[in-house]
Design an enzyme around this catalytic site. Structure first.
Site, PDB file in Angstrom:
ATOM      1  N   TRP A 145     -23.874 -24.482 118.769  1.00 11.76           N
ATOM      2  CA  TRP A 145     -23.498 -22.809 118.042  1.00 11.76           C
ATOM      3  C   TRP A 145     -23.594 -22.848 116.714  1.00 11.76           C
ATOM      4  O   TRP A 145     -24.172 -23.746 115.911  1.00 11.76           O
ATOM      5  CB  TRP A 145     -22.088 -22.821 118.231  1.00 11.76           C
ATOM      6  CG  TRP A 145     -21.635 -21.119 118.731  1.00 11.76           C
ATOM      7  CD1 TRP A 145     -21.035 -20.211 117.901  1.00 11.76           C
ATOM      8  CD2 TRP A 145     -22.096 -20.764 120.197  1.00 11.76           C
ATOM      9  NE1 TRP A 145     -21.219 -19.019 118.458  1.00 11.76           N
ATOM     10  CE2 TRP A 145     -21.558 -19.417 119.721  1.00 11.76           C
ATOM     11  CE3 TRP A 145     -22.341 -21.178 121.164  1.00 11.76           C
ATOM     12  CZ2 TRP A 145     -21.860 -18.337 120.939  1.00 11.76           C
ATOM     13  CZ3 TRP A 145     -22.830 -20.096 122.139  1.00 11.76           C
ATOM     14  CH2 TRP A 145     -22.266 -18.844 121.967  1.00 11.76           C
ATOM     15  N   ASP A 201     -23.952 -15.283 110.671  1.00 12.52           N
ATOM     16  CA  ASP A 201     -23.608 -14.046 110.475  1.00 12.52           C
ATOM     17  C   ASP A 201     -22.603 -13.788 111.326  1.00 12.52           C
ATOM     18  O   ASP A 201     -22.333 -14.526 112.554  1.00 12.52           O
ATOM     19  CB  ASP A 201     -24.825 -13.048 110.219  1.00 12.52           C
ATOM     20  CG  ASP A 201     -25.754 -13.085 111.557  1.00 12.52           C
ATOM     21  OD1 ASP A 201     -25.522 -14.037 112.397  1.00 12.52           O
ATOM     22  OD2 ASP A 201     -26.404 -12.128 111.698  1.00 12.52           O
ATOM     23  N   GLU A 204     -24.195 -14.412 114.846  1.00 16.81           N
ATOM     24  CA  GLU A 204     -24.127 -15.867 115.368  1.00 16.81           C
ATOM     25  C   GLU A 204     -25.555 -16.273 115.217  1.00 16.81           C
ATOM     26  O   GLU A 204     -25.882 -17.186 116.087  1.00 16.81           O
ATOM     27  CB  GLU A 204     -23.294 -16.191 116.467  1.00 16.81           C
ATOM     28  CG  GLU A 204     -22.020 -15.593 116.289  1.00 16.81           C
ATOM     29  CD  GLU A 204     -21.254 -16.111 117.697  1.00 16.81           C
ATOM     30  OE1 GLU A 204     -21.486 -15.668 118.616  1.00 16.81           O
ATOM     31  OE2 GLU A 204     -20.091 -16.719 117.344  1.00 16.81           O
ATOM     32  N   GLU A 205     -26.512 -15.809 114.616  1.00 14.72           N
ATOM     33  CA  GLU A 205     -27.887 -16.138 114.558  1.00 14.72           C
ATOM     34  C   GLU A 205     -28.565 -16.542 113.259  1.00 14.72           C
ATOM     35  O   GLU A 205     -29.525 -17.273 113.399  1.00 14.72           O
ATOM     36  CB  GLU A 205     -28.787 -14.882 115.229  1.00 14.72           C
ATOM     37  CG  GLU A 205     -28.104 -14.337 116.498  1.00 14.72           C
ATOM     38  CD  GLU A 205     -28.932 -13.051 117.017  1.00 14.72           C
ATOM     39  OE1 GLU A 205     -28.865 -12.894 118.131  1.00 14.72           O
ATOM     40  OE2 GLU A 205     -29.261 -12.239 116.149  1.00 14.72           O
ATOM     41  N   GLU A 428     -20.704  -4.934 126.549  1.00 15.26           N
ATOM     42  CA  GLU A 428     -21.271  -5.333 125.149  1.00 15.26           C
ATOM     43  C   GLU A 428     -22.442  -4.430 124.887  1.00 15.26           C
ATOM     44  O   GLU A 428     -22.306  -3.681 123.897  1.00 15.26           O
ATOM     45  CB  GLU A 428     -21.617  -6.608 125.011  1.00 15.26           C
ATOM     46  CG  GLU A 428     -22.071  -7.146 123.754  1.00 15.26           C
ATOM     47  CD  GLU A 428     -22.680  -8.433 124.050  1.00 15.26           C
ATOM     48  OE1 GLU A 428     -21.849  -9.181 123.160  1.00 15.26           O
ATOM     49  OE2 GLU A 428     -23.669  -8.788 124.505  1.00 15.26           O
TER      50      GLU A 428
END
Length: 572
Positions: A145, A201, A204-205, A428
């Site tokens: 992750w 960020d 999550e990238e 989403e």
């Protein structure tokens, strides 16, 4: 039995069609009222252990019931904190039945702070607070992750400080000081110690410095300064607020906010990150020239136009929509996740941003249009010029501009309504070409975002977080830091963990792999998954950040307890 099942299916379809007609046949006001109730219940359905959609979860806010394509059946610190902020606001606005969820959240987060994880542990230096997500039962997630993510501690502190402020005003200062503050204190210590270090960020990238993160870090330290003074306690780390505010100014490039800096990604920087940030730090008492980038700030408005306009030609469903009307908004135009689509929560956030701005102009009874914000207003009120507009009667230019901005805000809600299914369920994303819901179903953050938007449209605003009294930034920014003070919040329910000697261990392995494959370490300790067969969730994932054709390096940097003998295997 087959016949009965078939009849039931037909009846269900007809019922859904009736709901669709009843929701979409109403005016926008009625839709928002109906969907707000659905959204709040959608949030509660995703809170364990009793939420109807999250059987098997612990006492945590789960991101989504979806367990595959994609698997969001986890608790994220960020998502949970933003959701709790909404619940706290709803409680303060009068829904007293929600207080039990707040109390349960306090205990659950106190416990979660002590869970050692791939980012580290609470003691001695707070590194584990930067861990982005955990299993639905509150145990550590070892999978690959984007770590660390530094917005979570700030957002959790903000939610709990908002509740603590209410406790103070309602004669419960002892609860705020003895139970809630120790949880907050850990998070503020983390912010003060690590604000000037990069992290991933909110999407999550991207590893770098995130506008959204820094904006909320500043708010948390300012809010913490005031709360600590009111509680007569010490806020370790809050002295860093002026430096954080100084750094926040660096995201403005003269035309818009570059949402991620200190990174090597090839993007424009236009990102929904910079719309979500201003609404997260919205203060009804703030001045529009505040350096905190409030929604009514000229730079925030120019950035809003730049971000929204970037999506006008990005999605087929936005084709032909004029510039004075809202469109479907996504994360960033270069997005490839699920082929890059609009998000419900960002589209409603755009509306919330505009409702916030109008509320601030009306609270100040004045609007300043300058060269920076002029293009934003020109799209909505062509007669606007650079000058000061004072509040006036219904036909005054000030009120005409306010109504134009409110209509613009409503048009974003209308986009969300258009692509919300009959049931009111919010996923989403929705498809960029067809509008069909995509990705994780019943996303908690989507529901929470709808509720906060509806609050602002209804004129419900949280109390000020003290922006007017915030210390000014220094003339020259400095990458400073205040060492944190960390301790388990035992009064809130945390276990009394003690300082254990931990060793920083780096595992390196040369392993040639095919695209889509990952490498894991599974072993005999808790940190390595205890030989659990569920490798993807419990084993320690290695990173391919240093992988090349010359050296197929997989690596992971972690902390392991000193004195332990470990056995492990590598798995592809």
């Amino acid at each position: 039995m087959r016949f009965s099942s078939s009849v039931a299916g037909v009846l269900s379809l007809l019922c859904s069609q009736a709901v669709a007609f009843s929701l979409r046949g109403r005016d926008l006001e009625s839709f928002i009222a109906a969907e707000r109730a659905i959204a709040l219940q959608g949030v509660l359905n995703n809170i364990g252990p009793d939420g109807s959609q999250v059987a098997g979860a612990g006492n945590y806010i789960i991101a989504s019931p979806s367990k595959e394509d994609p698997d969001y059946f986890f608790t994220w610190t960020r998502d949970a904190a933003l959701t709790m902020q909404m619940i706290v606001d709803e409680f303060i606005f009068g829904n007293t039945a929600l207080e039990k969820y707040i109390d349960e959240y306090i205990k659950a987060q106190a416990i979660l702070q002590t869970v050692s994880n791939p980012s580290g542990s609470l003691l001695p230096s707070g590194l584990g607070l930067g861990e982005p997500k955990y299993l639905a039962n509150g145990q550590r997630f070892n999978g690959a992750w984007g770590r660390p993510q530094r917005d979570g501690p700030a957002l959790r502190a903000i939610a709990l400080m908002t509740y603590s402020d209410w406790l103070l005003r309602n004669g419960q200062s002892a609860k705020a000081r003895n139970i809630v503050w120790p949880v907050i204190s850990n998070d503020l210590s983390y912010v003060g110690q690590y604000w000037n270090q990069t992290g991933f960020d909110l999407w999550e990238e991207v590893q770098g410095s995130s506008f959204f993160t820094v904006q909320n870090q500043h708010r948390s330290l300012v809010q913490g300064t005031k709360l600590a003074r009111d509680l007569r306690v010490t806020c370790t780390g809050c002295d860093q607020a002026p430096q954080v505010l100084c750094f926040l100014q660096s995201f403005w490039n003269g035309k818009y906010i570059v949402s991620n800096t200190n990174t090597n990604i090839a993007r424009t920087g236009l990102d929904g990150n910079s719309i979500l940030g201003p609404i997260s730090v919205f203060d009804i008492d703030a001045y529009c020239d505040s350096l905190t980038f409030q929604p009514c700030n000229s730079k925030s408005l120019a950035n809003f136009k730049a971000v929204v306009d970037s999506f006008r030609t990005a999605y087929s469903i936005n084709a032909g929509i004029p510039k004075n009307q809202g469109v479907a908004v996504g994360r960033y135009t270069e997005d490839v996740y699920y082929n890059g689509n609009p998000w419900y929560l960002i589209t409603t956030a755009a509306a919330e941003f505009l409702y916030d701005a109008v509320a601030q102009w009306r609270a100040r009874h004045v609007l300043y249009v300058d060269e920076t914000s002029l293009a934003f207003f020109k799209d909505l009120y062509p007669d606007v010029v650079v000058r000061q507009y004072n509040s006036g009667n219904y036909n005054s230019p000030f009120e005409q501009i306010m109504r134009a901005v409110l209509a613009y805000a409503d048009s974003f809600v209308a986009v969300a309504e258009k692509y919300t299914p009959a049931s009111g369920a919010l996923a989403e994303q929705f498809n960029r070409d067809t509008g069909v819901p995509l990705s994780a179903r019943d996303l908690t953050w989507s529901y929470a975002a709808f509720v906060t938007m509806a609050e602002r449209r209804a004129g419900q605003y949280p109390r000020s977080w003290n922006t007017r009294q915030a210390a000014a930034p220094p003339a020259t920014c400095s990458a400073s830091s205040t060492p944190g003070v960390y301790a388990p919040a035992t009064a809130a329910g945390a276990p009394n963990v003690t300082i254990a000697c931990q060793i920083n261990v780096i595992f390196n392995v040369n392993a040639s792999t095919y695209f889509g494959e990952n490498v894991y370490i599974v072993g005999n300790t808790t940190e390595l998954g205890e030989w659990n067969a569920d490798v993807l969730n419990t084993a320690l994932a290695l990173s391919a950040g240093g992988y090349s054709a010359e050296r197929p390096l997989w690596s992971v940097n972690t902390f392991l307890p000193a004195g332990e003998s470990i056995s492990y295997k590598l798995a592809v």
